[in-house]
Structure formats: structure tokens, C-alpha cells
Design a protein around this motif. Sequence first.
Motif, mmCIF file in Angstrom:
data_model
loop_
_atom_site.group_PDB
_atom_site.id
_atom_site.type_symbol
_atom_site.label_atom_id
_atom_site.label_comp_id
_atom_site.label_asym_id
_atom_site.label_seq_id
_atom_site.Cartn_x
_atom_site.Cartn_y
_atom_site.Cartn_z
ATOM 1 N N GLY A 1 43.106 26.756 28.294
ATOM 2 C CA GLY A 1 42.708 25.391 27.905
ATOM 3 C C GLY A 1 41.527 24.822 28.621
ATOM 4 O O GLY A 1 41.049 23.633 28.515
ATOM 5 N N GLY A 2 41.206 25.395 29.885
ATOM 6 C CA GLY A 2 40.619 24.827 30.853
ATOM 7 C C GLY A 2 39.605 25.824 31.369
ATOM 8 O O GLY A 2 39.172 26.640 30.605
ATOM 9 N N HIS A 3 39.337 25.719 32.756
ATOM 10 C CA HIS A 3 38.375 26.730 33.460
ATOM 11 C C HIS A 3 39.127 28.036 33.354
ATOM 12 O O HIS A 3 40.288 28.208 33.651
ATOM 13 N N HIS A 4 38.465 29.104 33.171
ATOM 14 C CA HIS A 4 39.038 30.471 33.347
ATOM 15 C C HIS A 4 38.021 31.589 33.677
ATOM 16 O O HIS A 4 36.774 31.347 33.428
ATOM 17 N N VAL A 5 38.256 32.698 33.843
ATOM 18 C CA VAL A 5 37.558 33.902 33.834
ATOM 19 C C VAL A 5 37.841 34.723 32.616
ATOM 20 O O VAL A 5 38.817 34.970 32.087
ATOM 21 N N MET A 6 36.516 35.035 31.910
ATOM 22 C CA MET A 6 36.733 35.532 30.673
ATOM 23 C C MET A 6 36.257 37.330 30.739
ATOM 24 O O MET A 6 35.423 37.341 31.354
ATOM 25 N N PHE A 7 37.006 37.960 30.168
ATOM 26 C CA PHE A 7 36.728 39.511 30.150
ATOM 27 C C PHE A 7 36.225 39.714 28.575
ATOM 28 O O PHE A 7 36.720 39.462 27.579
ATOM 29 N N LEU A 8 34.895 39.988 28.421
ATOM 30 C CA LEU A 8 34.410 40.322 27.116
ATOM 31 C C LEU A 8 34.218 41.853 26.944
ATOM 32 O O LEU A 8 33.416 42.095 27.676
ATOM 33 N N GLY A 9 34.750 42.326 25.884
ATOM 34 C CA GLY A 9 34.618 43.720 25.686
ATOM 35 C C GLY A 9 35.362 44.610 26.483
ATOM 36 O O GLY A 9 35.103 45.332 27.151
ATOM 37 N N LEU A 10 36.731 44.289 26.348
ATOM 38 C CA LEU A 10 37.561 45.050 27.175
ATOM 39 C C LEU A 10 37.505 46.508 26.829
ATOM 40 O O LEU A 10 37.283 47.285 25.639
ATOM 41 N N SER A 11 37.639 47.204 28.184
ATOM 42 C CA SER A 11 37.550 48.652 27.984
ATOM 43 C C SER A 11 38.726 49.430 27.432
ATOM 44 O O SER A 11 38.774 50.555 27.053
ATOM 45 N N GLU A 12 39.909 48.804 27.769
ATOM 46 C CA GLU A 12 41.229 49.247 27.168
ATOM 47 C C GLU A 12 42.008 47.975 27.169
ATOM 48 O O GLU A 12 41.794 46.971 27.748
ATOM 49 N N PRO A 13 43.146 48.200 26.382
ATOM 50 C CA PRO A 13 43.766 46.827 25.984
ATOM 51 C C PRO A 13 44.753 46.493 27.529
ATOM 52 O O PRO A 13 44.977 47.223 28.331
ATOM 53 N N LEU A 14 44.852 45.101 27.572
ATOM 54 C CA LEU A 14 45.548 44.413 28.610
ATOM 55 C C LEU A 14 47.205 44.488 28.286
ATOM 56 O O LEU A 14 47.451 43.914 27.351
ATOM 57 N N GLU A 15 47.765 45.420 29.174
ATOM 58 C CA GLU A 15 49.252 45.856 28.486
ATOM 59 C C GLU A 15 50.390 44.998 29.814
ATOM 60 O O GLU A 15 49.984 45.008 30.924
ATOM 61 N N GLN A 16 51.393 44.500 29.128
ATOM 62 C CA GLN A 16 52.326 43.845 30.019
ATOM 63 C C GLN A 16 52.688 44.625 31.202
ATOM 64 O O GLN A 16 52.848 45.907 31.069
ATOM 65 N N GLY A 17 52.674 43.998 32.344
ATOM 66 C CA GLY A 17 53.302 44.900 33.525
ATOM 67 C C GLY A 17 51.769 45.454 34.311
ATOM 68 O O GLY A 17 52.023 45.910 35.548
ATOM 69 N N ASP A 18 50.732 45.625 33.581
ATOM 70 C CA ASP A 18 49.445 46.294 34.285
ATOM 71 C C ASP A 18 48.855 45.204 35.351
ATOM 72 O O ASP A 18 49.203 44.079 35.180
ATOM 73 N N SER A 19 47.969 45.645 35.983
ATOM 74 C CA SER A 19 47.391 44.649 36.768
ATOM 75 C C SER A 19 45.589 44.913 36.715
ATOM 76 O O SER A 19 45.187 46.131 36.305
ATOM 77 N N VAL A 20 44.774 44.075 36.977
ATOM 78 C CA VAL A 20 43.309 44.030 37.059
ATOM 79 C C VAL A 20 42.760 43.658 38.158
ATOM 80 O O VAL A 20 43.094 42.689 38.675
ATOM 81 N N MET A 21 41.846 44.534 38.548
ATOM 82 C CA MET A 21 41.162 44.178 39.766
ATOM 83 C C MET A 21 39.990 43.175 39.525
ATOM 84 O O MET A 21 39.109 43.603 38.447
ATOM 85 N N LEU A 22 40.053 41.821 40.017
ATOM 86 C CA LEU A 22 38.652 40.940 39.769
ATOM 87 C C LEU A 22 38.352 40.446 41.294
ATOM 88 O O LEU A 22 38.955 40.272 42.035
ATOM 89 N N THR A 23 36.740 40.612 41.182
ATOM 90 C CA THR A 23 36.255 40.027 42.232
ATOM 91 C C THR A 23 35.645 38.727 42.031
ATOM 92 O O THR A 23 34.823 38.692 40.750
ATOM 93 N N LEU A 24 36.039 37.849 42.751
ATOM 94 C CA LEU A 24 35.451 36.259 42.630
ATOM 95 C C LEU A 24 34.502 35.998 43.565
ATOM 96 O O LEU A 24 34.436 36.685 44.832
ATOM 97 N N GLU A 25 33.106 35.750 43.500
ATOM 98 C CA GLU A 25 32.089 35.512 44.099
ATOM 99 C C GLU A 25 31.863 33.832 44.495
ATOM 100 O O GLU A 25 31.635 33.276 43.542
ATOM 101 N N PHE A 26 32.076 33.817 45.978
ATOM 102 C CA PHE A 26 31.791 32.266 46.072
ATOM 103 C C PHE A 26 30.375 31.967 46.869
ATOM 104 O O PHE A 26 29.975 32.932 47.593
ATOM 105 N N GLU A 27 29.776 30.749 46.612
ATOM 106 C CA GLU A 27 28.527 30.627 47.317
ATOM 107 C C GLU A 27 28.847 30.805 48.750
ATOM 108 O O GLU A 27 27.776 31.343 49.485
ATOM 109 N N THR A 28 29.642 30.232 49.358
ATOM 110 C CA THR A 28 29.667 30.397 50.928
ATOM 111 C C THR A 28 30.703 31.360 51.430
ATOM 112 O O THR A 28 30.250 31.927 52.194
ATOM 113 N N ALA A 29 31.875 31.296 50.743
ATOM 114 C CA ALA A 29 32.922 32.471 51.059
ATOM 115 C C ALA A 29 32.760 33.596 51.039
ATOM 116 O O ALA A 29 33.326 34.669 51.317
ATOM 117 N N GLY A 30 31.673 34.187 50.115
ATOM 118 C CA GLY A 30 31.338 35.457 49.597
ATOM 119 C C GLY A 30 32.497 35.885 48.639
ATOM 120 O O GLY A 30 32.963 35.278 47.965
#
Length: 160
Positions: A104-133
Motif C-alpha cells: 500500500g506504499g513504497h515497494h519494489v515491483m517485479f514486472l513480467g515474472l520469469s517464474e512463479p514466486l513460491e512460498q519458501g523460495d527466495s529472490v536475489m534483489l540488488t538495490l542501488e543507492f545514490e551514495t551507498a552504491g
Amino acid sequence: MPLRTHFLAGALALAALPAAATDDITVGDAYARSSGAMAASGAAFMVIENHGGANDRLIAAASDVAKRTELHTHREDDMGVMRMIHVEEGFDVPAGGTLEMRRGGHHVMFLGLSEPLEQGDSVMLTLEFETAGEVTVEVPVDLERQPMHGAGRGQGGQMN
């Protein structure tokens, strides 16, 4: 001190670490979800803390779980309807403050999933920050989590 005691102390210290961290930025309480097995999109939510003395900005996100990974939020339009929008400029992470990314607020959106997100799996996500990298986070998929579980500390996407 016996070796077993050293091992236990080390394991406890590692368990206390956040999901990901740089010198100033920590990411915790992360989880991802989609609306169902056939969903074409999904989202990730987390709490980002800036322990540094300077403001930073989350400017992008990337993951191989989808064709596109974007920063999104919800905003009310002129008719009073909440709409999800892509936020190209990213989100502020104030010095000594917190950016809460939640349903309901800010979030990361995955568009065009390559496979279903299944309970117990994990997703690798890289966040890019202006200063921290770049900060890479392993985000567990939790399709059962309710909106107010975990960090859910009120309305809006950002807290100080």
C-alpha cells in the motif's frame, strides 16, 4: 574456551545481522510476494535504515526474477482513487532515518515474472543507492504474510 562455545558465539552474532548492510545502509524485514501462481507480477517489501550522517536515495532495483524491476508507490489521483505508479526518481533515505517499503506504499515491483514466486523460495534483489552504491539482498518469498505483520509502523512509505 571450548571450540563449541566459540562456534555458538559466532553463530549467534551472525544471526543478529540484518538481511544486508553497507557501512551506513541496512536492509531488514524483507519479503516478496505475488498474488498467485499465475501472476505476471510480484513485489518486495523491506525496511531500509540509513545509519550515516548524510542523506541518501534509493534510485533503482534489479532482479533476474522478472523482465523489469522498478520502484513503485501508491498515490491518490484527482478522483480520489489510489493508483500504483513507477517512481523514476526513487525514494529518499534520510540521514539517521528509515524508509519503510510496505504494501500500500513504497515497494519494489517485479514486472513480467520469469517464474512463479513460491512460498519458501527466495529472490536475489540488488538495490542501488545514490551514495551507498549497490546492496544485494536475498529476499524470502512469503505469500502468507499479512499486511501489518513485521515492520508495519503506520501509514506512508517513509519514517524518520
